[in-house]
Design a protein around this motif. Structure first.
Motif, short mmCIF file in Angstrom:
data_model
loop_
_atom_site.label_atom_id
_atom_site.label_comp_id
_atom_site.label_asym_id
_atom_site.label_seq_id
_atom_site.Cartn_x
_atom_site.Cartn_y
_atom_site.Cartn_z
N GLY A 213 0.76 -1.25 0.00
CA GLY A 213 0.00 0.00 0.00
C GLY A 213 0.79 1.29 0.00
O GLY A 213 0.21 2.37 0.16
N GLY B 297 2.37 2.81 -2.51
CA GLY B 297 2.23 3.64 -3.70
C GLY B 297 3.09 3.22 -4.87
O GLY B 297 3.37 4.03 -5.76
N LYS B 298 3.50 1.95 -4.93
CA LYS B 298 4.35 1.46 -6.03
C LYS B 298 3.67 1.60 -7.38
O LYS B 298 4.21 2.19 -8.32
N THR B 299 2.46 1.02 -7.49
CA THR B 299 1.74 1.00 -8.76
C THR B 299 1.45 2.42 -9.25
O THR B 299 1.66 2.74 -10.42
N THR B 300 0.98 3.26 -8.35
CA THR B 300 0.65 4.64 -8.71
C THR B 300 1.90 5.41 -9.15
O THR B 300 1.86 6.18 -10.11
N ARG C 238 -2.23 -9.86 -5.92
CA ARG C 238 -3.31 -9.09 -5.30
C ARG C 238 -4.50 -8.91 -6.22
O ARG C 238 -4.35 -8.76 -7.45
N LYS D 33 3.44 10.14 -0.65
CA LYS D 33 2.43 10.71 0.25
C LYS D 33 2.96 11.88 1.07
O LYS D 33 2.54 12.08 2.22
N ASP E 251 2.25 14.75 0.41
CA ASP E 251 1.17 15.74 0.41
C ASP E 251 0.32 15.56 1.66
O ASP E 251 -0.53 16.40 1.98
N GLU F 134 -2.24 11.89 -5.72
CA GLU F 134 -2.70 10.69 -6.42
C GLU F 134 -2.80 10.86 -7.92
O GLU F 134 -3.10 9.90 -8.64
N1 LIG Z 1 -2.00 11.21 -1.13
C1 LIG Z 1 -1.23 10.38 -1.83
N2 LIG Z 1 -1.68 9.16 -2.14
C2 LIG Z 1 -0.88 8.35 -2.86
C3 LIG Z 1 0.42 8.73 -3.29
N3 LIG Z 1 0.96 7.69 -3.99
C4 LIG Z 1 0.03 6.71 -4.00
N4 LIG Z 1 -1.08 7.11 -3.32
C5 LIG Z 1 -2.31 6.36 -3.05
O1 LIG Z 1 -2.00 5.29 -2.19
C6 LIG Z 1 -2.88 4.19 -2.46
C7 LIG Z 1 -2.06 2.95 -2.70
O2 LIG Z 1 -1.34 3.12 -3.92
P1 LIG Z 1 -0.85 1.87 -4.78
O3 LIG Z 1 -0.13 2.43 -5.95
O4 LIG Z 1 -1.96 0.92 -5.02
O5 LIG Z 1 0.17 1.24 -3.75
P2 LIG Z 1 0.97 -0.10 -3.93
O6 LIG Z 1 2.27 0.04 -3.22
O7 LIG Z 1 1.08 -0.48 -5.37
O8 LIG Z 1 0.04 -1.11 -3.15
P3 LIG Z 1 0.12 -2.72 -3.18
O9 LIG Z 1 0.42 -3.13 -4.57
O10 LIG Z 1 -1.23 -3.17 -2.74
O11 LIG Z 1 1.18 -3.09 -2.22
C8 LIG Z 1 -3.72 4.61 -3.65
O12 LIG Z 1 -4.95 5.10 -3.16
C9 LIG Z 1 -2.93 5.72 -4.28
O13 LIG Z 1 -3.73 6.64 -4.98
C10 LIG Z 1 0.89 10.05 -2.94
O14 LIG Z 1 2.01 10.49 -3.26
N5 LIG Z 1 0.02 10.82 -2.22
#
Ligand SMILES: Nc1nc2c(ncn2[C@@H]2O[C@H](COP(=O)(O)OP(=O)(O)OP(=O)(O)O)[C@@H](O)[C@H]2O)c(=O)[nH]1
Ligand SMILES: Nc1nc2c(ncn2[C@@H]2O[C@H](COP(=O)(O)OP(=O)(O)OP(=O)(O)O)[C@@H](O)[C@H]2O)c(=O)[nH]1
Ligand SMILES: [Mg+2]
Ligand SMILES: [Mg+2]
Lengths: 293, 279
Positions: free
Chosen positions: B89, B91-94, B119, B233, B235, B261
């Motif tokens: 969670g 933010g890797k994918t984003t 996942r 994150k 922000d 996001e």
């Molecule tokens: N506010 C904010 N939210 C972020 C940021 N980067 C990612 N997110 C949010 O964080 C949440 C998780 O982001 P993902 O990209 O799914 O994270 P992940 O690491 O890929 O998650 P998993 O694959 O489940 O481990 C999403 O709701 C994104 O929109 C950021 O820089 N700021």
């Protein structure tokens, strides 16, 4: 460990005499250090240590355990008391269907936790959960909850990204009743507690469906900011409780103490893994030991 | 004279609170404050502003050497393979989605590898980002071997003469030995299909995490040998102070920060801006 550190502090004190103000001061320093390392909030640590200090001074040194162990016991018991001494259930009051709203920061584990809650309810045999994807903002959020719902064979509302979360929640309540379900679990988009429009949106969802329970989902790795986050969500929504996730990691989880101390809402459940079954009721004594390290 | 000492204590506590509540950590906070006091004592300065400034300067001098930039217009090799790893969670994918859009806008040919095969809806999530960015995504069935996706993606990138392969991986807690082994295997497979790959192994850290971030950095670095960090994150109201301790212990560049996001919410890490935001 804290016990080892405190034993060092008290090593001159043998099975006689009292724990004095002097040797307590160094012990309190060690406790403070340990709690800050565990991510407990600065201010919560301050008041916690003050409470423990009062209880520690003048305590008779027992011959059966070390003074260090005695202090640890005082700290442990104080933690357990603060964290809440009973496992609290989901609040399902009034007439069904019971809407339950899950809220929290981005990535805290809300969507996964909804599926875990639904699975737990199904296993319990007394309730029929209905899942509602009301996150129309994150890419594939609806797909994610829909896929999880399929995994646990629970009905799921067919949300579209063009829908509005408030309308989704309202329509889903009606659909849930039609589907013979009594608990409506509503997933929401992650949001920052300082995002005014998004916090207002949560209030609108609350006003629209009048949830029976509102749970803040918090990542166990959360640092000092846990307090500000919990306070803001609680102020806007009057939370029913908290769910702590990712406790299968090695984060000490001090955020749990910070949150409980500041908003005084029960921590109801904990996520202990990525699978649907990795979900348990909250145990304050286990959490206390974990925070102490 | 006693009054002067009183101001000191109050100010020190105030500073300590600012630093600790920024997740800087107790030990690092003590070091920062102690060094500031020594500096000021030597110069016989004793006002609050100088103390604060000294701490800021220390932080900047610790973080400035960690400012890093991904090689974009000056790629040493292509396709340049970048792994994104981290706990669940963060933010890797984003972040991959944001970077892909950014690279595409600079006329780079980018391929995304959907190597989170575990996942729910991880692949559709990355696919949507691929669409937003206008880049191709290599994906397999749910439950398939993530290393196979890595292999397939790098091969495709080689055939299509792509500049970048951004590899999305499943969130994993560093305490899970089998998942860390899986990540190591993905690195070995990348190297097999293209010797030297992955060229970047980036740990994505969440600024809302507390002291556990240090453990994450330690374990991921030990497991796969990181080449850089991304902090997301920022922000949020969290300050990400743990990065100071991480910068102190690891010679790893901090390439990027996430500040929202949206696709545009990706910035280069700037030491001064970071420290300024903390105060
Ligand atoms: N506010 C904010 N939210 C972020 C940021 N980067 C990612 N997110 C949010 O964080 C949440 C998780 O982001 P993902 O990209 O799914 O994270 P992940 O690491 O890929 O998650 P998993 O694959 O489940 O481990 C999403 O709701 C994104 O929109 C950021 O820089 N700021
Ligand atoms: N290890 C572990 N991972 C968890 C746990 N709960 C959730 N996760 C993982 O954490 C990541 C984020 O979970 P999500 O359910 O997508 O989080 P979210 O709060 O819905 O995220 P947003 O909707 O983007 O705000 C996923 O990789 C989950 O599998 C847990 O208890 N333990
Ligand atoms: Mg979600
Ligand atoms: Mg992901």
């Amino acid at each position: 460990t804290l016990t080892e550190r405190l034993n060092t502090v008290f090593k001159k004190l043998k099975g006689q005499g009292k724990i004095t103000e002097e040797n307590v001061r160094e012990a309190m320093r060690q406790i403070r250090l340990s709690l800050l390392e565990a991510d407990v909030h600065y201010k919560v640590v301050k008041s916690f240590v003050a409470t423990v200090q009062e209880k520690a001074i003048g305590v008779e040194v027992l011959s059966s355990i070390t003074p260090g162990q005695q202090i640890v016991k005082i700290v442990h018991d104080e933690l357990v008391e603060l964290l809440g001494t009973r496992h609290t259930q989901l609040r399902l009051t009034g007439v069904p269907p019971y809407p339950v709203l899950l809220v929290g920061l981005q990535g805290s584990g809300k969507t996964t936790t909804i599926a875990k809650l639904a699975h737990m309810l199904k296993q319990g045999g007394k309730h029929r959960p209905y899942l509602v994807p009301a996150d129309v903002q994150r890419p594939a959020a609806i797909d994610q909850l829909t896929a999880l719902a399929k995994q646990i064979h629970a009905p799921c509302y067919p949300s579209k990204t063009s829908d509005n979360p408030v309308r989704i929640a309202e329509k889903a309540i009606q659909e849930a009743t039609r589907a013979g379900c009594d608990v409506v679990l509503i997933d929401t988009a992650g949001r920052l507690q300082v995002d005014e429009p998004l916090m207002a949106e949560l209030q609108k969802i609350k006003e629209a469906v009048n949830p029976s329970d509102i749970l803040l989902v918090v990542d166990a790795m959360t640092g000092q900011e846990a307090v500000k986050v919990a306070e803001a969500f609680n102020e806007r929504l009057d939370l029913g409780g908290v769910i702590l996730t990712k406790l299968d990691g090695d984060a000490r989880g001090g955020a749990a103490l910070s949150i409980k101390a500041v908003i005084d809402r029960p921590i109801k459940f904990v996520g202990i893994g990525e699978k649907i079954e990795d979900f348990e009721p909250f145990h304050p004594d286990r959490m206390a030991s974990r925070i102490l390290g | 004279f006693a009054g002067k000492k009183e101001i000191d204590e109050e100010l020190l506590e105030e500073l300590e609170e600012i630093l600790i509540t920024s997740d800087i950590g107790f030990e690092t906070t003590q070091e920062l404050i102690e060094t500031a006091r020594k500096q000021l004592r030597r110069k016989d300065i004793n006002n609050p502003e100088s103390l604060k400034q000294s701490i800021k300067n220390q932080m900047v001098s610790l973080l400035k050497p960690r400012e890093g930039r991904l090689p974009i217009d000056d790629l040493p090799i292509a396709p340049y393979v970048i792994f994104f790893a981290g706990v669940n969670g963060v933010g890797k994918t984003t972040t991959i989605g944001k970077l892909a859009k950014n690279l595409k806008a600079r006329d780079k040919k980018v391929i995304l590898a959907a190597a989170d095969t575990f996942r729910a809806a991880a692949t559709p999530q990355l696919a949507l980002w691929g669409e937003k960015a206008g880049v191709d995504v290599i994906a397999h069935q749910d439950g398939s071997d993530p290393s196979a996706v890595v292999y397939d993606a790098i091969q495709s990138a080689q055939h299509r003469l792509a500049d970048f392969v951004l590899v999305d991986t499943a969130g994993r807690l560093h305490t899970k030995k089998n998942l860390m082994e899986e990540l190591k295997k993905m690195c070995r497979v990348a190297d097999k299909v293209m010797p030297g790959a992955p060229h970047e192994k980036l740990l994505v850290l969440d600024a809302t995490n507390g002291q556990n971030a240090l453990m994450q950095a330690k374990q991921f670095h030990e497991a796969i040998g990181l080449t850089g960090l991304i902090l997301t994150k920022l922000d949020s109201t969290a300050k990400g102070g743990v990065i100071l301790q991480i910068a102190h212990e690891f010679d790893l560049p901090i390439y990027l920060i996430g500040v929202g996001e949206g696709a545009e919410d990706l910035q280069n890490f700037d030491a001064e801006a970071f420290v300024q935001a903390m105060f």
